[in-house]
Design a protein around this motif. Structure first.
Motif, PDB file in Angstrom:
ATOM      1  N   VAL A   1     -33.377  -0.406 -45.179  1.00 37.01           N
ATOM      2  CA  VAL A   1     -33.505   1.013 -45.536  1.00 37.01           C
ATOM      3  C   VAL A   1     -34.834   1.504 -45.009  1.00 37.01           C
ATOM      4  CG1 VAL A   1     -33.314   2.734 -47.369  1.00 37.01           C
ATOM      5  CG2 VAL A   1     -32.438   0.431 -47.757  1.00 37.01           C
TER       6      VAL A   1
ATOM      7  N   ALA B   1     -37.581   4.722 -45.181  1.00 43.00           N
ATOM      8  CA  ALA B   1     -37.891   5.807 -46.124  1.00 43.00           C
ATOM      9  C   ALA B   1     -39.033   6.636 -45.578  1.00 43.00           C
ATOM     10  CB  ALA B   1     -38.264   5.230 -47.485  1.00 43.00           C
TER      11      ALA B   1
ATOM     12  N   ILE C   1     -29.498  11.176 -47.309  1.00 37.35           N
ATOM     13  CA  ILE C   1     -29.454   9.725 -47.105  1.00 37.35           C
ATOM     14  C   ILE C   1     -28.567   9.476 -45.886  1.00 37.35           C
ATOM     15  CG2 ILE C   1     -28.792   7.501 -48.130  1.00 37.35           C
ATOM     16  CD1 ILE C   1     -29.258   8.828 -50.903  1.00 37.35           C
TER      17      ILE C   1
ATOM     18  N   ALA D   1     -30.829   2.852 -51.576  1.00 36.32           N
ATOM     19  CA  ALA D   1     -31.367   4.201 -51.320  1.00 36.32           C
ATOM     20  C   ALA D   1     -30.935   5.164 -52.431  1.00 36.32           C
ATOM     21  CB  ALA D   1     -30.890   4.710 -49.961  1.00 36.32           C
TER      22      ALA D   1
ATOM     23  N   PHE E   1     -33.892   8.974 -46.377  1.00 40.51           N
ATOM     24  CA  PHE E   1     -33.641   7.537 -46.209  1.00 40.51           C
ATOM     25  C   PHE E   1     -32.726   7.322 -45.001  1.00 40.51           C
ATOM     26  CE2 PHE E   1     -34.088   8.292 -50.764  1.00 40.51           C
ATOM     27  CZ  PHE E   1     -34.962   7.289 -51.168  1.00 40.51           C
TER      28      PHE E   1
ATOM     29  N   CYS F   1     -30.112   4.211 -43.650  1.00 43.06           N
ATOM     30  CA  CYS F   1     -29.519   2.936 -44.091  1.00 43.06           C
ATOM     31  C   CYS F   1     -28.869   2.251 -42.894  1.00 43.06           C
ATOM     32  CB  CYS F   1     -28.476   3.199 -45.162  1.00 43.06           C
ATOM     33  SG  CYS F   1     -29.197   4.077 -46.569  1.00 43.06           S
TER      34      CYS F   1
END
Ligand SMILES: Cc1ncc(COP(=O)(O)O)c(C=O)c1O
Length: 395
Positions: A209, A211, A167, A79, A189, A191
């Motif tokens: 991941v 997105a 993220i 990411a 993102f 994770c």
């Protein structure tokens, strides 16, 4: 000669902090069939199982794009790379987390910038983020620690104001919600880790991941497979970080049970809270916080307590397993010494390392075991009170 109480203590059998056997027993046939079908196909790299899992897991999280990869650690690294984070950049995160969070930032050669936590939630303190933003900041990397969403609204606001990426480290939090939305679908993102002890765990290492934008998902797909779309033709420098077809097939089976398992964890968290009340423990320990706008998924059930180390030793002696997440904040670990943080610079994280204690929690955890955990904690504090009172009479 041994006292009766010492002898009685010795016969108490210890039980597991975490038991994957119970889960496997409940879905054994389906897992074996899934594994067998991949073995029959002899198709181990990418292919249908991975594609289907990405579709199903993306839909579960509520994210338009999901890209499987080899681990949660790689999910973070991918990411950051997709976002273009690299040397000279700064990424703001928390020091009270697993090492992979900041380690992945360092792997891109960007600088992790630590911000202390909110003691109530163990998550990044949002009021401390803005003062840490500099012109080098490229992203904010909040962690949804133990399965509780970080406070993403103010984080997104700061990110919007300074054009930063968000993220989400949702490694411990698949299925957790924030104002009704699942984590991993809110920032740029998300994770995820499928390490076996996670709420959705595979039979080895695995990650994903999510997105928000298609362009980023394309870049993630390229990065995880040596930058190739067409065989032996690399568009960018990438790496080998694919999710195995065997893991994807297993995860597809387990994903169907995830909500039931999350509910079972939430039920067990509620039972702990009830037992703490019943045993009059609320002045000695603090239950994990679960704000009403957050759906906590309790990958870990972490209490704050007085005399943590003595309590833990006593519980261990009595056959009650516990764990410490985390004994040392990242800013004080040798790997991050080059960043120059001093002891005392992140007081809340440092304190959490000294007074937090994880109690057993997993979907099949028997109520009897929970009662034993709590009654043993109560024994410890009662003996402490007597001890203190006893000392007091010396005056
Ligand atoms: C908060 C957090 N981030 C990242 C990771 C890394 O995931 P993995 O072990 O799958 O590499 C973990 C896993 O333990 C984690 O707990």
């Amino acid at each position: 000669m041994e006292s009766t109480s010492t002898a009685a203590r010795k016969v108490k059998k210890s039980f597991a902090f975490f038991d994957l056997q119970a889960q496997f027993a409940s879905i054994r046939l389906e897992i074996l069939q899934a594994v067998e079908s991949v073995l029959e196909s002899q198709h181990f790299i990418m292919g249908q199982q991975v594609e289907l899992f990405e579709k199903e897991a993306g839909a579960y999280v509520g994210s338009p794009h999901a890209v499987g990869c080899a681990s949660g650690t790689d999910a973070l690294y991918l990411a950051l790379c997709a976002q273009g984070v690299g040397p000279g950049d700064e990424v703001i995160t928390t020091p009270f987390t697993f090492v992979a969070t900041a380690g992945s930032i360092a792997r891109t050669e960007a600088t992790p910038v630590f911000v202390d936590i909110d003691p109530d939630t163990f998550n990044i303190a949002t009021d401390l983020i803005e003062p840490a933003v500099t012109e080098k900041t490229r992203a904010i990397l909040p962690v949804h620690l133990f399965g509780l969403a970080a406070d993403l609204r103010p984080i997104q606001q700061i990110a919007d104001n300074y054009s930063l990426a968000v993220i989400e480290d949702a490694a411990q939090a698949i299925g957790a919600t924030y104002y009704g939305q699942k984590v991993g679908s809110i920032g740029d993102f998300g994770c995820f880790s499928f390490f076996p002890s996670k709420n959705l765990g595979c039979a080895g290492d695995g990650g994903m991941v999510t997105a928000r934008e298609r362009a980023m998902a394309d870049r993630l797909s390229l990065l995880r497979a040596h930058g190739t779309r067409k065989k032996y033709h690399s568009e960018i420098i990438g790496m080998n970080s694919r999710l195995d077809a065997l893991q994807a097939a297993i995860l597809r089976v387990k994903l169907r049970y995830l909500d039931t398992w999350i509910q079972a964890r939430q039920d067990r968290a509620a039972l702990y809270a009830k037992l703490f009340d019943q045993y009059d423990l609320t002045s000695f320990i603090t239950s994990p916080s679960a704000p009403s706008h957050c759906g906590h998924v309790y990958n870990q059930f972490v209490i704050r307590c007085d005399d943590r180390d003595a309590l833990r030793d006593y519980l261990q002696e009595q056959g009650v397993p516990t764990a410490i997440y985390y004994p040392e904040p990242l800013h004080l670990q040798p790997a991050f010494a080059y960043l120059g943080y001093a002891k005392g610079s992140m007081p809340q994280s440092e304190k959490a390392c000294l007074n937090s204690l994880a109690l057993p929690i997993y979907p099949e955890l028997p109520a009897d075991d929970q009662e034993r955990v709590v009654s043993t904690i109560a024994e410890f504090y009662k003996s402490q009170v007597h001890h203190t009172r006893g000392n007091g009479t010396h005056e």
